[in-house]
Design a protein around this motif. Sequence first.
Motif, PDB file in Angstrom:
ATOM      1  N   ALA A  58       0.819  -1.212   0.000  1.00 32.30           N
ATOM      2  CA  ALA A  58       0.000   0.000   0.000  1.00 32.30           C
ATOM      3  C   ALA A  58       0.858   1.269   0.000  1.00 32.30           C
ATOM      4  O   ALA A  58       0.482   2.279  -0.595  1.00 32.30           O
ATOM      5  N   GLY A  59       2.013   1.223   0.619  1.00 35.67           N
ATOM      6  CA  GLY A  59       2.897   2.378   0.680  1.00 35.67           C
ATOM      7  C   GLY A  59       3.430   2.832  -0.668  1.00 35.67           C
ATOM      8  O   GLY A  59       3.921   3.959  -0.807  1.00 35.67           O
ATOM      9  N   PHE A  60       3.344   1.975  -1.670  1.00 35.40           N
ATOM     10  CA  PHE A  60       3.800   2.344  -3.012  1.00 35.40           C
ATOM     11  C   PHE A  60       2.804   3.248  -3.743  1.00 35.40           C
ATOM     12  O   PHE A  60       3.126   3.789  -4.797  1.00 35.40           O
ATOM     13  N   ALA A  61       1.602   3.412  -3.215  1.00 39.93           N
ATOM     14  CA  ALA A  61       0.551   4.170  -3.912  1.00 39.93           C
ATOM     15  C   ALA A  61       0.977   5.599  -4.230  1.00 39.93           C
ATOM     16  O   ALA A  61       0.602   6.142  -5.266  1.00 39.93           O
ATOM     17  N   GLU A  62       1.748   6.210  -3.370  1.00 45.70           N
ATOM     18  CA  GLU A  62       2.164   7.603  -3.563  1.00 45.70           C
ATOM     19  C   GLU A  62       3.507   7.730  -4.279  1.00 45.70           C
ATOM     20  O   GLU A  62       4.043   8.827  -4.395  1.00 45.70           O
ATOM     21  N   MET A  63       4.067   6.606  -4.730  1.00 48.48           N
ATOM     22  CA  MET A  63       5.393   6.621  -5.362  1.00 48.48           C
ATOM     23  C   MET A  63       5.298   6.285  -6.841  1.00 48.48           C
ATOM     24  O   MET A  63       4.472   5.474  -7.245  1.00 48.48           O
ATOM     25  N   ASN A  64       6.195   6.891  -7.627  1.00 47.84           N
ATOM     26  CA  ASN A  64       6.295   6.495  -9.032  1.00 47.84           C
ATOM     27  C   ASN A  64       7.164   5.236  -9.135  1.00 47.84           C
ATOM     28  O   ASN A  64       7.716   4.767  -8.140  1.00 47.84           O
ATOM     29  N   LEU A  87      18.623  -8.336  -9.941  1.00 45.47           N
ATOM     30  CA  LEU A  87      17.322  -8.397  -9.290  1.00 45.47           C
ATOM     31  C   LEU A  87      16.320  -7.632 -10.153  1.00 45.47           C
ATOM     32  O   LEU A  87      16.434  -6.419 -10.312  1.00 45.47           O
ATOM     33  N   ALA A  88      15.369  -8.343 -10.716  1.00 43.02           N
ATOM     34  CA  ALA A  88      14.282  -7.714 -11.471  1.00 43.02           C
ATOM     35  C   ALA A  88      13.155  -7.420 -10.482  1.00 43.02           C
ATOM     36  O   ALA A  88      12.762  -8.293  -9.707  1.00 43.02           O
ATOM     37  N   ILE A  89      12.664  -6.193 -10.495  1.00 36.07           N
ATOM     38  CA  ILE A  89      11.658  -5.765  -9.514  1.00 36.07           C
ATOM     39  C   ILE A  89      10.387  -5.302 -10.225  1.00 36.07           C
ATOM     40  O   ILE A  89      10.431  -4.458 -11.116  1.00 36.07           O
ATOM     41  N   LYS A  90       9.252  -5.854  -9.791  1.00 38.32           N
ATOM     42  CA  LYS A  90       7.943  -5.360 -10.208  1.00 38.32           C
ATOM     43  C   LYS A  90       7.232  -4.960  -8.916  1.00 38.32           C
ATOM     44  O   LYS A  90       6.822  -5.822  -8.134  1.00 38.32           O
ATOM     45  N   ALA A  91       7.136  -3.653  -8.672  1.00 38.49           N
ATOM     46  CA  ALA A  91       6.549  -3.127  -7.447  1.00 38.49           C
ATOM     47  C   ALA A  91       5.255  -2.403  -7.769  1.00 38.49           C
ATOM     48  O   ALA A  91       5.247  -1.484  -8.599  1.00 38.49           O
ATOM     49  N   THR A  92       4.176  -2.806  -7.104  1.00 39.95           N
ATOM     50  CA  THR A  92       2.874  -2.206  -7.358  1.00 39.95           C
ATOM     51  C   THR A  92       2.174  -1.879  -6.047  1.00 39.95           C
ATOM     52  O   THR A  92       2.512  -2.410  -4.998  1.00 39.95           O
TER      53      THR A  92
END
Length: 96
Positions: A58-64, A87-92
């Motif tokens: 949920a903390g990613f909501a305000e981040m690009n 490290l491949a990252i998919k952050a949502t």
Amino acid sequence: MVNPMSSKGPAQQEMESLLTAAFPDAKFVLNNDSASHHGHAGDDGSGESHFSLTIEWAGFAEMNRVARQRAVNKALGDLPGQRVHALAIKATAPGE
């Protein structure tokens, strides 16, 4: 070398612990992709050179996207780029 079909190696365990601490209530899957990179650049023979992470928090909501990647890399400290080659990252955020 860590057998991907057996227990998790120390680098993966450490990454999972750091992610859990940095991103409370996040849902994530950290895959060890090292076996598919055996013999390629960055393969150090440890069986823990290449990972992919899918994380929802949920903390990613305000981040690009870039800020999310930076937050994950910061949480993992010296692991990416030093002890882990890739490290491949998919952050949502939830709902994305």
